[in-house]
Scaffold this motif. Structure first.
Motif, PDB file in Angstrom:
ATOM      1  N   GLU A 172       0.819  -1.222   0.000  1.00 58.43           N
ATOM      2  CA  GLU A 172       0.000   0.000   0.000  1.00 58.43           C
ATOM      3  C   GLU A 172       0.853   1.273   0.000  1.00 58.43           C
ATOM      4  O   GLU A 172       0.327   2.379  -0.045  1.00 58.43           O
ATOM      5  N   ALA A 173       2.164   1.124   0.069  1.00 64.49           N
ATOM      6  CA  ALA A 173       3.025   2.318   0.172  1.00 64.49           C
ATOM      7  C   ALA A 173       2.911   3.173  -1.095  1.00 64.49           C
ATOM      8  O   ALA A 173       2.783   2.639  -2.198  1.00 64.49           O
ATOM      9  N   PRO A 174       2.947   4.499  -0.944  1.00 60.64           N
ATOM     10  CA  PRO A 174       2.737   5.384  -2.093  1.00 60.64           C
ATOM     11  C   PRO A 174       3.982   5.532  -2.967  1.00 60.64           C
ATOM     12  O   PRO A 174       4.678   6.526  -2.914  1.00 60.64           O
ATOM     13  N   VAL A 175       4.235   4.495  -3.771  1.00 57.57           N
ATOM     14  CA  VAL A 175       5.357   4.561  -4.715  1.00 57.57           C
ATOM     15  C   VAL A 175       4.782   4.484  -6.132  1.00 57.57           C
ATOM     16  O   VAL A 175       3.994   3.592  -6.433  1.00 57.57           O
ATOM     17  N   ARG A 176       5.158   5.443  -6.983  1.00 57.89           N
ATOM     18  CA  ARG A 176       4.805   5.385  -8.415  1.00 57.89           C
ATOM     19  C   ARG A 176       5.971   4.725  -9.119  1.00 57.89           C
ATOM     20  O   ARG A 176       7.093   5.246  -9.081  1.00 57.89           O
ATOM     21  N   TRP A 177       5.732   3.579  -9.745  1.00 59.44           N
ATOM     22  CA  TRP A 177       6.800   2.866 -10.468  1.00 59.44           C
ATOM     23  C   TRP A 177       6.708   3.261 -11.930  1.00 59.44           C
ATOM     24  O   TRP A 177       5.701   2.997 -12.586  1.00 59.44           O
ATOM     25  N   ILE A 178       7.754   3.883 -12.471  1.00 59.66           N
ATOM     26  CA  ILE A 178       7.693   4.394 -13.840  1.00 59.66           C
ATOM     27  C   ILE A 178       8.827   3.814 -14.670  1.00 59.66           C
ATOM     28  O   ILE A 178      10.010   3.989 -14.333  1.00 59.66           O
ATOM     29  N   CYS A 179       8.443   3.115 -15.743  1.00 57.37           N
ATOM     30  CA  CYS A 179       9.445   2.558 -16.651  1.00 57.37           C
ATOM     31  C   CYS A 179       9.671   3.592 -17.753  1.00 57.37           C
ATOM     32  O   CYS A 179       8.818   3.762 -18.630  1.00 57.37           O
ATOM     33  N   ASP A 180      10.776   4.316 -17.684  1.00 60.31           N
ATOM     34  CA  ASP A 180      11.019   5.395 -18.645  1.00 60.31           C
ATOM     35  C   ASP A 180      12.511   5.708 -18.664  1.00 60.31           C
ATOM     36  O   ASP A 180      13.260   5.314 -17.758  1.00 60.31           O
ATOM     37  N   ASP A 181      12.892   6.445 -19.674  1.00 58.95           N
ATOM     38  CA  ASP A 181      14.251   6.977 -19.744  1.00 58.95           C
ATOM     39  C   ASP A 181      14.348   8.117 -18.710  1.00 58.95           C
ATOM     40  O   ASP A 181      13.504   9.035 -18.718  1.00 58.95           O
ATOM     41  N   ALA A 182      15.344   8.045 -17.835  1.00 57.89           N
ATOM     42  CA  ALA A 182      15.420   9.007 -16.729  1.00 57.89           C
ATOM     43  C   ALA A 182      15.531  10.445 -17.232  1.00 57.89           C
ATOM     44  O   ALA A 182      14.875  11.351 -16.702  1.00 57.89           O
ATOM     45  N   ALA A 183      16.359  10.668 -18.257  1.00 59.10           N
ATOM     46  CA  ALA A 183      16.569  12.034 -18.760  1.00 59.10           C
ATOM     47  C   ALA A 183      15.279  12.574 -19.387  1.00 59.10           C
ATOM     48  O   ALA A 183      14.907  13.731 -19.167  1.00 59.10           O
ATOM     49  N   ARG A 184      14.597  11.719 -20.138  1.00 59.59           N
ATOM     50  CA  ARG A 184      13.328  12.145 -20.753  1.00 59.59           C
ATOM     51  C   ARG A 184      12.283  12.454 -19.704  1.00 59.59           C
ATOM     52  O   ARG A 184      11.530  13.428 -19.818  1.00 59.59           O
ATOM     53  N   PHE A 185      12.192  11.562 -18.702  1.00 54.96           N
ATOM     54  CA  PHE A 185      11.205  11.757 -17.644  1.00 54.96           C
ATOM     55  C   PHE A 185      11.468  13.082 -16.921  1.00 54.96           C
ATOM     56  O   PHE A 185      10.546  13.863 -16.684  1.00 54.96           O
ATOM     57  N   ALA A 186      12.753  13.330 -16.614  1.00 53.63           N
ATOM     58  CA  ALA A 186      13.101  14.563 -15.894  1.00 53.63           C
ATOM     59  C   ALA A 186      12.712  15.784 -16.731  1.00 53.63           C
ATOM     60  O   ALA A 186      12.126  16.747 -16.213  1.00 53.63           O
ATOM     61  N   ALA A 187      13.025  15.761 -18.029  1.00 53.38           N
ATOM     62  CA  ALA A 187      12.704  16.904 -18.894  1.00 53.38           C
ATOM     63  C   ALA A 187      11.197  17.138 -18.917  1.00 53.38           C
ATOM     64  O   ALA A 187      10.721  18.282 -18.887  1.00 53.38           O
ATOM     65  N   ARG A 188      10.432  16.034 -18.928  1.00 45.92           N
ATOM     66  CA  ARG A 188       8.967  16.158 -18.952  1.00 45.92           C
ATOM     67  C   ARG A 188       8.452  16.745 -17.636  1.00 45.92           C
ATOM     68  O   ARG A 188       7.544  17.584 -17.636  1.00 45.92           O
TER      69      ARG A 188
END
Ligand SMILES: C[S@@+](CC[C@H](N)C(=O)[O-])C[C@H]1O[C@@H](n2cnc3c(N)ncnc32)[C@H](O)[C@@H]1O
Length: 296
Positions: A172-188
């Motif tokens: 139940e812990a509030p973690v969003r698991w995101i499969c993405d390129d780190a640099a792209r995600f950060a820019a977004r």
């Protein structure tokens, strides 16, 4: 003339489920919970402090290239050494396994940063974990109530991190698991105007995003740090950067962080991360770090 604060050495001490038993002749002998593993280590050039019998106790041995990126294989020396087994740190349980590139799902030297973060997070704290791997640096803060966004390019790593979440009884812990390129995600995130209270990033020297985006530390770190800066603000608390197997110096990494985080206040520290060898007390260097701490 600007003065450079001196380098710090962070020391990861052994804990119940981890000890560096010995090192030398290009290898290290470690106890991960119930398993003793013998792995290559390019820094361990010195003589071993333990007798051969200690090394004969290894349950599995990784043979192959010495480099962090080096290919190789695990030789299973004792029958029970295969499969997964549990490792605990604080409130979090990691399902360790012998995986490619000599890794087992946990980088014990990172405990210095887990402890640093645990002292600073709490309910409502927003943490971004870039290149999050199997999730220890996400789950430990989440166990303290932090809301965590975990980004990794590898579906396998995300699945492993979710397994660790379940094994820790933290479904139940509030973690969003995101499969993405780190640099792209950060820019977004920057374009969306999102901000975080803390950011931790453990970029490899070389990696690939899920859509084959190329990550090269030495080329892309300055841009990523600019995006990290844009996601921090006057209310943010810390940033932790680590780098492995790079020819960059910790001073270079610090200079990049100083430039990127100029004007945020607080204190920046940099240096080497190490693991203390049980018994002999010798330090095995593992990686470089830079930390920004608002209250440092
Ligand atoms: C294992 S951690 C880093 C550990 C340590 N820094 C090292 O280099 O050995 C690296 C993580 O970054 C992830 N990764 C690699 N390239 C990535 C990218 N472009 N975007 C997001 N995650 C990436 C990998 O899947 C892996 O889980």
């Amino acid at each position: 003339m600007p003065t450079l604060s001196s380098s710090e050495t962070l020391v990861a001490e052994p804990w119940r489920d981890y000890a560096l038993l010995d090192s030398g002749e290009g290898r290290k002998l470690e106890r991960f919970g119930a398993r003793i593993l013998d792995r290559p280590d390019s820094q361990a050039l010195w003589a071993r402090s333990q007798p051969t019998e200690a090394w004969d106790a290894a349950d599995a041995r990784f043979t192959g290239g010495k480099d962090e990126e080096g290919q190789g294989n695990w030789d299973i020396l004792k029958r029970h050494a295969d499969g997964t087994w549990p490792l605990t740190y604080g409130d979090v349980r990691c399902e360790a396994q012998l995986s490619g590139f000599r890794h087992v799902g946990i980088f014990p030297e990172q405990r210095v940063h887990w402890d640093f973060m645990e002292e600073r997070v709490g309910p409502e704290f927003s943490l971004l974990n870039l290149f999050g791997y199997t999730g220890l640096a996400s789950l430990l803060p989440a166990a303290k109530g932090a809301k965590v966004t975990h980004v990794d390019a590898s579906k396998k790593a995300i699945a492993w991190a979710r397994t660790n979440q379940e094994a820790s009884g933290m479904a139940e812990a509030p973690v969003r698991w995101i499969c993405d390129d780190a640099a792209r995600f950060a820019a977004r995130e920057v374009r969306r105007g999102n901000r975080y209270d803390g950011i931790v990033l453990d970029p490899p020297k070389y990696g690939r995003g899920p859509k084959n985006e190329i990550w090269r530390l030495e080329e892309q770190l300055p841009t990523l740090l600019a995006d990290v800066r844009a996601m921090l603000d006057g209310g943010s608390s810390f940033m932790v950067l680590t780098a492995y197997a790079t020819h960059l110096s910790a001073i270079t990494l610090r200079r990049l962080v100083e430039d990127a985080l100029a004007g945020l206040g607080g204190a920046i520290t940099h240096g080497e991360m190490t693991i203390r060898e049980e018994g002999s007390g010798r330090l095995l260097p593992t990686s470089l770090f830079v930390r920004w701490d608002r209250h440092g």
